[in-house]
Motif scaffolding. Structure first.
Motif, PDB file in Angstrom:
ATOM      1  N   GLN A  97       2.496  12.277  -0.769  1.00 26.04           N
ATOM      2  CA  GLN A  97       3.111  10.972  -0.494  1.00 26.04           C
ATOM      3  C   GLN A  97       4.319  10.727  -1.392  1.00 26.04           C
ATOM      4  N   ILE A  98       4.216  11.125  -2.659  1.00 28.00           N
ATOM      5  CA  ILE A  98       5.355  10.978  -3.574  1.00 28.00           C
ATOM      6  C   ILE A  98       6.536  11.790  -3.066  1.00 28.00           C
ATOM      7  N   SER A 105       0.839  -1.198   0.000  1.00 27.20           N
ATOM      8  CA  SER A 105       0.000   0.000   0.000  1.00 27.20           C
ATOM      9  C   SER A 105       0.871   1.244   0.000  1.00 27.20           C
ATOM     10  N   PRO A 106       0.311   2.394  -0.355  1.00 29.54           N
ATOM     11  CA  PRO A 106       1.093   3.631  -0.289  1.00 29.54           C
ATOM     12  C   PRO A 106       1.702   3.871   1.097  1.00 29.54           C
ATOM     13  N   GLN A 107       0.918   3.640   2.153  1.00 31.20           N
ATOM     14  CA  GLN A 107       1.454   3.863   3.499  1.00 31.20           C
ATOM     15  C   GLN A 107       2.524   2.833   3.839  1.00 31.20           C
ATOM     16  N   GLU A 108       2.310   1.568   3.455  1.00 32.61           N
ATOM     17  CA  GLU A 108       3.344   0.553   3.666  1.00 32.61           C
ATOM     18  C   GLU A 108       4.628   0.927   2.928  1.00 32.61           C
ATOM     19  N   SER A 109       4.463   1.455   1.719  1.00 23.27           N
ATOM     20  CA  SER A 109       5.635   1.822   0.914  1.00 23.27           C
ATOM     21  C   SER A 109       6.443   2.918   1.589  1.00 23.27           C
ATOM     22  N   LEU A 110       5.773   3.861   2.232  1.00 22.16           N
ATOM     23  CA  LEU A 110       6.491   4.924   2.941  1.00 22.16           C
ATOM     24  C   LEU A 110       7.245   4.367   4.156  1.00 22.16           C
ATOM     25  N   ILE A 111       6.645   3.404   4.843  1.00 22.17           N
ATOM     26  CA  ILE A 111       7.326   2.767   5.982  1.00 22.17           C
ATOM     27  C   ILE A 111       8.533   1.979   5.476  1.00 22.17           C
ATOM     28  N   ALA A 114      10.200   2.655   2.764  1.00 22.24           N
ATOM     29  CA  ALA A 114      11.194   3.632   2.318  1.00 22.24           C
ATOM     30  C   ALA A 114      12.027   4.146   3.492  1.00 22.24           C
ATOM     31  N   LYS A 115      11.367   4.405   4.604  1.00 15.46           N
ATOM     32  CA  LYS A 115      12.085   4.879   5.796  1.00 15.46           C
ATOM     33  C   LYS A 115      13.077   3.826   6.285  1.00 15.46           C
ATOM     34  N   GLN A 116      12.635   2.568   6.316  1.00 15.08           N
ATOM     35  CA  GLN A 116      13.516   1.485   6.754  1.00 15.08           C
ATOM     36  C   GLN A 116      14.672   1.307   5.781  1.00 15.08           C
ATOM     37  N   ALA A 117      14.377   1.384   4.480  1.00 10.82           N
ATOM     38  CA  ALA A 117      15.421   1.222   3.463  1.00 10.82           C
ATOM     39  C   ALA A 117      16.486   2.302   3.596  1.00 10.82           C
ATOM     40  N   LYS A 118      16.061   3.513   3.894  1.00 11.16           N
ATOM     41  CA  LYS A 118      17.030   4.603   4.081  1.00 11.16           C
ATOM     42  C   LYS A 118      17.934   4.323   5.264  1.00 11.16           C
ATOM     43  N   GLU A 119      17.365   3.824   6.349  1.00  2.00           N
ATOM     44  CA  GLU A 119      18.161   3.519   7.544  1.00  2.00           C
ATOM     45  C   GLU A 119      19.176   2.408   7.277  1.00  2.00           C
ATOM     46  N   ILE A 120      18.794   1.456   6.439  1.00  4.20           N
ATOM     47  CA  ILE A 120      19.673   0.324   6.142  1.00  4.20           C
ATOM     48  C   ILE A 120      20.766   0.708   5.150  1.00  4.20           C
ATOM     49  N   GLY A 121      20.457   1.670   4.283  1.00  4.26           N
ATOM     50  CA  GLY A 121      21.418   2.096   3.273  1.00  4.26           C
ATOM     51  C   GLY A 121      21.124   1.588   1.880  1.00  4.26           C
ATOM     52  N   VAL A 122      19.862   1.266   1.606  1.00  2.14           N
ATOM     53  CA  VAL A 122      19.459   0.872   0.259  1.00  2.14           C
ATOM     54  C   VAL A 122      19.512   2.112  -0.638  1.00  2.14           C
ATOM     55  N   LYS A 123      20.291   2.041  -1.698  1.00  2.00           N
ATOM     56  CA  LYS A 123      20.452   3.187  -2.591  1.00  2.00           C
ATOM     57  C   LYS A 123      19.432   3.200  -3.729  1.00  2.00           C
ATOM     58  N   GLN A 177       7.113  12.694  -0.004  1.00  2.00           N
ATOM     59  CA  GLN A 177       7.630  12.046   1.201  1.00  2.00           C
ATOM     60  C   GLN A 177       8.567  10.894   0.833  1.00  2.00           C
ATOM     61  N   ALA A 178       8.136  10.086  -0.141  1.00  2.00           N
ATOM     62  CA  ALA A 178       8.961   8.950  -0.572  1.00  2.00           C
ATOM     63  C   ALA A 178      10.300   9.428  -1.113  1.00  2.00           C
ATOM     64  N   VAL A 179      10.270  10.465  -1.919  1.00  2.00           N
ATOM     65  CA  VAL A 179      11.500  11.007  -2.499  1.00  2.00           C
ATOM     66  C   VAL A 179      12.400  11.573  -1.412  1.00  2.00           C
ATOM     67  N   ASP A 180      11.804  12.253  -0.435  1.00  2.00           N
ATOM     68  CA  ASP A 180      12.591  12.790   0.673  1.00  2.00           C
ATOM     69  C   ASP A 180      13.288  11.684   1.456  1.00  2.00           C
ATOM     70  N   LEU A 181      12.722  10.486   1.425  1.00  2.00           N
ATOM     71  CA  LEU A 181      13.315   9.336   2.096  1.00  2.00           C
ATOM     72  C   LEU A 181      14.326   8.601   1.215  1.00  2.00           C
ATOM     73  N   GLY A 182      14.571   9.157   0.020  1.00  2.00           N
ATOM     74  CA  GLY A 182      15.570   8.578  -0.861  1.00  2.00           C
ATOM     75  C   GLY A 182      15.039   7.658  -1.927  1.00  2.00           C
ATOM     76  N   ALA A 183      13.718   7.552  -2.059  1.00  2.00           N
ATOM     77  CA  ALA A 183      13.128   6.631  -3.023  1.00  2.00           C
ATOM     78  C   ALA A 183      13.110   7.208  -4.431  1.00  2.00           C
ATOM     79  N   PHE A 184      13.064   6.300  -5.403  1.00  2.00           N
ATOM     80  CA  PHE A 184      12.660   6.619  -6.763  1.00  2.00           C
ATOM     81  C   PHE A 184      11.209   6.168  -6.911  1.00  2.00           C
ATOM     82  N   VAL A 185      10.442   6.860  -7.741  1.00  2.00           N
ATOM     83  CA  VAL A 185       9.050   6.465  -7.966  1.00  2.00           C
ATOM     84  C   VAL A 185       8.859   6.075  -9.425  1.00  2.00           C
TER      85      VAL A 185
END
Length: 324
Positions: free
Chosen positions: A225-226, A190-196, A198-207, A228-236
């Protein structure tokens, strides 16, 4: 008939294409286009979300034939996706027959690999000959979120625990992706799951964390939401498939996305976005024809060439590991 022609003949059974540049107009089932050769619009394109045969669902073309067509059209690379089976091992074989063309595969953490995200399957995928698994998707058709929304039997495969924390096996797959420098994709979370995630991936160091098809169906994200995801380092990822499905296509049950809505999505954060076709379904256009139509639509809407290049060339090439 030589081996290539034989495989090509198998690949053209079923399908649909675009007629005269008109979006979503079905043609005869046996007609699969994209045989014209080099196209300046498609030079160095990277489509990293394509569904082809062999698969457990009807597809309009096989991986070998599509890869050959993409090479002839001027693509830089393709990456295949199956909701059930791995594609990276087949990519190794396709490359033997198509030297000098970049073909990659991926693996989805669906029920065929067990009732939870399978760490061992992920480990073996990145060890497979050639190093061609460039994306591990979280559950897609088996996702707990999709099971809940579509009222499918069974609970589905979760990515979070009941308290909303990322499950240990999911964290381990993130670590595998980080170590191998490949894509970790949200799948049908889900969008909310994806944001969670993304936050975990940033902490782990997923590039290379990717939130998938944020313009599609139950996975649509808001602009906030997009960001937020980008701010966490995600690509969309934006998929062109919703611009093509609808009555008379391979996905008649869905309402076609409007041109305006699609363009509003792709204008959001082009520097951290990419466009895939998500095509290959029987009854839908050949993925190459779909990508051509997408680029034409972007150009007609006045999207700057620089931004188009980012979304269909540079960003997916980076994610797949071609732009070091």
């Amino acid at each position: 008939m030589d081996r290539r022609d034989f495989i090509k003949t198998l690949g053209i059974a079923g399908g649909a294409a675009l007629v005269g540049g008109t979006v979503g107009v079905p043609v005869a089932a046996a007609e699969v286009r994209a045989e014209a050769g080099p196209d300046p619009l498609l030079k160095d394109v990277c489509d990293i979300h394509i569904h082809c045969l062999p698969d457990t669902r009807p597809r309009c073309i096989d991986e070998f034939t599509l890869a050959g067509q993409a090479k002839a059209a001027g693509y830089k690379c393709v990456m295949f996706k199956s909701n059930d089976w791995s594609c990276h091992d087949r990519a190794y074989l396709v490359r033997q027959a198509l030297p000098d063309f970049e073909v990659f595969g991926s693996i989805c953490m669906n029920r065929v690999h067990g009732d939870k995200v399978n760490v061992f399957a992920a480990e073996q995928a990145v060890k497979t000959s050639g190093g061609l698994c460039r994306c591990i998707w979280m559950p897609t058709l088996s996702a707990a979120y999709q099971h809940q929304r579509d009222k499918l039997p069974g609970p589905g495969i979760p990515v979070l625990d009941p308290q909303g924390k990322v499950l240990p096996e999911v964290i381990r797959v993130m670590e595998i992706c980080a170590e191998a420098d490949i894509i970790f994709a949200s799948g049908h979370s889900s969008p909310q799951e994806s944001l969670i995630l993304a936050k975990q991936a940033k902490e782990i160091g997923v590039k290379k964390f990717v939130v998938t098809h944020v313009n599609s169906l139950i996975w649509k994200m808001t602009r906030d939401q997009i960001n937020q995801a980008v701010d966490l380092g995600a690509f969309v990822e934006y998929c062109y498939l919703p611009r093509l499905w609808g009555p008379g296509t391979g996905n008649p049950q869905f309402e076609r996305q409007s041109r305006r809505e699609f363009l509003n999505y792709v204008k959001t954060v082009p520097e951290r976005s990419f466009i895939s076709t998500d095509l290959g379904q029987r009854g839908n256009p050949n993925p190459i024809d779909g990508m051509r139509q997408c680029i034409r639509e972007l150009l007609a809407a006045g999207i700057p060439q620089k931004e188009i290049n980012l979304m269909v060339r540079s960003n997916p090439a980076h994610l797949i590991g071609l732009n070091k």
